[in-house]
Design a protein around this motif. Structure first.
Motif, PDB file in Angstrom:
ATOM      1  N   SER A 158      -9.710 -49.578 -41.657  1.00  7.50           N
ATOM      2  CA  SER A 158      -8.863 -49.368 -42.824  1.00  7.50           C
ATOM      3  C   SER A 158      -8.566 -47.903 -43.060  1.00  7.50           C
ATOM      4  N   SER A 159      -8.790 -47.060 -42.033  1.00  7.29           N
ATOM      5  CA  SER A 159      -8.543 -45.643 -42.181  1.00  7.29           C
ATOM      6  C   SER A 159      -7.977 -45.090 -40.893  1.00  7.29           C
ATOM      7  N   ASN A 213      11.802 -49.470 -32.362  1.00 10.30           N
ATOM      8  CA  ASN A 213      11.555 -48.661 -33.561  1.00 10.30           C
ATOM      9  C   ASN A 213      10.055 -48.417 -33.685  1.00 10.30           C
ATOM     10  N   THR A 214       9.660 -47.181 -33.494  1.00 10.90           N
ATOM     11  CA  THR A 214       8.238 -46.847 -33.521  1.00 10.90           C
ATOM     12  C   THR A 214       7.677 -46.970 -34.929  1.00 10.90           C
ATOM     13  N   ASP A 215       6.559 -47.668 -35.070  1.00 13.46           N
ATOM     14  CA  ASP A 215       5.853 -47.791 -36.345  1.00 13.46           C
ATOM     15  C   ASP A 215       5.034 -46.516 -36.554  1.00 13.46           C
ATOM     16  N   ARG A 220       0.244 -42.960 -36.561  1.00 17.32           N
ATOM     17  CA  ARG A 220      -0.639 -41.992 -37.238  1.00 17.32           C
ATOM     18  C   ARG A 220      -2.095 -42.450 -37.190  1.00 17.32           C
ATOM     19  N   LYS A 221      -2.321 -43.722 -37.461  1.00 16.64           N
ATOM     20  CA  LYS A 221      -3.695 -44.238 -37.438  1.00 16.64           C
ATOM     21  C   LYS A 221      -4.321 -44.060 -36.059  1.00 16.64           C
ATOM     22  N   LEU A 222      -3.545 -44.346 -35.032  1.00 15.56           N
ATOM     23  CA  LEU A 222      -4.059 -44.234 -33.674  1.00 15.56           C
ATOM     24  C   LEU A 222      -4.244 -42.777 -33.262  1.00 15.56           C
ATOM     25  N   GLN A 446      -1.292 -33.627 -37.533  1.00 10.87           N
ATOM     26  CA  GLN A 446       0.006 -34.295 -37.448  1.00 10.87           C
ATOM     27  C   GLN A 446      -0.078 -35.709 -38.016  1.00 10.87           C
ATOM     28  N   ALA A 447      -1.234 -36.357 -37.839  1.00 12.59           N
ATOM     29  CA  ALA A 447      -1.406 -37.743 -38.281  1.00 12.59           C
ATOM     30  C   ALA A 447      -1.768 -37.851 -39.759  1.00 12.59           C
ATOM     31  N   GLU A 448      -2.371 -36.820 -40.299  1.00 16.50           N
ATOM     32  CA  GLU A 448      -2.850 -36.834 -41.686  1.00 16.50           C
ATOM     33  C   GLU A 448      -1.724 -36.441 -42.643  1.00 16.50           C
ATOM     34  N   PRO A 449      -1.514 -37.211 -43.716  1.00 18.76           N
ATOM     35  CA  PRO A 449      -0.522 -36.785 -44.716  1.00 18.76           C
ATOM     36  C   PRO A 449      -0.891 -35.400 -45.256  1.00 18.76           C
TER      37      PRO A 449
END
Length: 520
Positions: A158-159, A213-215, A220-222, A446-449
């Motif tokens: 979940s993160s 269309n890339t999710d 980001r999670k990956l 890059q992945a973290e808001p």
């Protein structure tokens, strides 16, 4: 003493942190001259012993400053010689703590094994039988394999922590280890054989990237726990917002943005010697040879590319213009995008051997991605650099809450956070970590808001507290400053960065948007 008003740094829409902007020391380089303090460096980065009693004036910053030259005023030749996601906070805290506890447990087991081995040697100094030594080695291998098979893999369902597993840290390796000794295992350079798990992660990335269309949320999670070298260029371009998620539009966007960049070159670059711009261009020209890695930036072709990127960015952003420190932020993008065209390691690669079209693509892509990054932290580089001033103040408050001993120790010896943490914010820790670690760190940013603008604060706090033992051992201002601006991270790799990020993630969810949490 911490302020009791309502304006806390972890509140998102705060106008500013209370307090006036102070004069900046050591903005870009360590505020000490290695030539002046050569005797300290030879002595193992420790100051000469002092007699017990009341500290002398020589340990204060005022005394230290009077004998110090600003690095930027020294002759150039001398210088060259030296949570947007809604997560369950209980799950987040529990999983982050598991990562850290698992790492600590492995270190403790290793220390116990080492102590036991030393005791056995002391009890039986005679040389062991070769057959017994072989049996012991086999048992050690079996134990290691058993731990690998049965240790819980930390899975953050979940993160953003996806597929993170920590192994024994190398943080106790000798300080003098070469900076590139473990470059090949960082997934940033070279092509070492992949494990089954790494191959599986690479397949997951390729599946996400292959769709029409890339999710971006799944990407980001990956990406949070690291991006494989093979897909890092396209992933960074997507996560930075340079490329659209729609696969059909990407090629057109790339061609248009690349043409636009070289249009800027034709329009502006000839003005670099004009009276209004010559000082900017001269400073860029001076700063580039000071960058690292030297083997890369000192190549004439690379120097030309960096000069164009930085000059065009400065001309198009007059609110800040060029500020020393921005030059470092080009390097990770440039290195990552070079890997789009080569298989070998970058250490020994001649960039000029690439085709001209590839070099133009790398240059334009690096410019636009660096611009995207700086758009989120531009107040770090406007007049008086107020963004950095606020973040350093926030770092001081955060450290005082999570490790009061370190905070009070630095205050006791008159060490101001601005004197060492300004560079951490200005260069995003690039001067403190090897390039391989910076690239891994930026995977997560890059992945973290708000990774570069907000999450970086918690990484800096975790980074500082990571050295608490060494900090508390220093007993004067000079020793603390030498330590804090020359931290021994040359041997660091993915394991150390993963632990640092885990601790930063825990701190973020303990403090972000929670002004009353851990309130004094």
């Amino acid at each position: 003493k911490m302020s009791n008003d309502g304006n806390k740094f972890w509140k998102r829409n705060t106008a500013k942190v209370p307090g006036s902007i102070q004069h900046v020391y050591g903005a870009q380089h360590p505020p000490f001259d290695p030539l002046l303090h050569a005797n300290l460096i030879k002595a193992g980065n420790r100051p000469p012993p002092t007699t017990p009693g009341k500290p002398k004036k020589a340990t204060t910053f005022q005394e230290f400053e009077s004998t110090t030259s600003d690095a930027w005023d020294v002759d150039d030749d001398e210088l060259l010689a030296m949570g947007a996601q809604n997560l369950n906070i209980e799950v987040v805290m529990e999983t982050a703590n598991k990562v850290i506890e698992n790492h600590s447990r492995q270190q403790e087991l290793q220390r116990q094994d080492d102590s036991l081995e030393v005791e056995q040697r002391e009890e039986d100094p005679t040389e062991e039988d070769p057959e017994e030594q072989e049996v012991e080695r086999e048992e050690e291998v079996e134990r290691a394999q058993e731990w690998e098979l049965h240790s819980p893999e930390v899975s953050f369902t979940s993160s953003p922590y996806t597929d993170v597993r920590l192994v024994k840290s190398h943080s106790e390796a000798p300080i003098g280890s070469p900076k590139v000794a473990r470059f090949g295992d960082q997934n940033t350079s070279g092509t070492p054989a992949m494990t089954e798990r790494e191959a599986s992660r690479l397949d997951k990335f390729r599946q996400i990237l292959a769709g029409p269309n890339t999710d971006l949320e799944e990407l980001r999670k990956l990406s949070w726990s690291g991006i494989p070298r093979q897909v890092r260029p396209i992933t960074w371009k997507l996560l930075s917002g340079y490329l659209p998620p729609n696969a059909e539009r990407r090629e057109n966007v790339l061609q248009r943005k690349r043409r636009e960049y070289f249009g800027f070159i034709q329009q502006y670059y000839d003005s670099r010697n004009d009276e209004h711009h010559q000082d900017t261009y001269r400073q860029i020209h001076i700063d580039i040879p000071r960058m690292s890695p030297e083997h890369l930036v000192l190549q004439p072709k690379v120097t030309e590319i960096f000069e164009r990127i930085l000059f065009i960015w400065a001309i198009r952003h007059p609110a800040s213009g060029y500020v020393q420190g921005i030059n470092d932020l080009v390097t990770p993008f440039f290195v990552v995008f070079v890997f789009e065209y080569i298989e070998e390691e970058v250490e020994n690669f001649d960039v000029s051997s690439l085709e001209e079209e590839a070099l133009r693509n790398i240059e334009a892509d690096s410019f636009w991605c660096m611009s995207k990054l700086l758009d989120g932290i531009q107040d770090n580089y406007t007049f008086a650099q107020p963004g950095i001033q606020r973040k350093v103040k926030a770092l001081e408050e955060l450290v005082s809450r999570i490790d009061d001993s370190v905070h009070r120790h630095m205050h006791q010896y008159e060490v101001e956070y601005l004197q060492f943490a300004f560079r951490w914010m200005n260069n995003l820790l690039m001067r403190e970590l090897p390039l391989r670690c910076t690239i891994r760190l930026w995977d997560t940013y890059q992945a973290e808001p708000e990774g570069f603008s907000h999450f970086h604060l918690y990484v800096c706090a975790a980074f500082l507290v990571r050295w608490r033992k060494e900090i508390l051992e220093e007993k004067d201002f000079q020793g603390l400053m030498i330590l804090l601006q020359n931290l021994p991270t040359m041997h660091w790799g993915n394991e150390e960065v993963s632990v640092l990020l885990a601790e930063a993630y825990r701190l973020k969810f303990a403090f972000a948007d929670a002004p009353n949490h851990y309130k004094r």
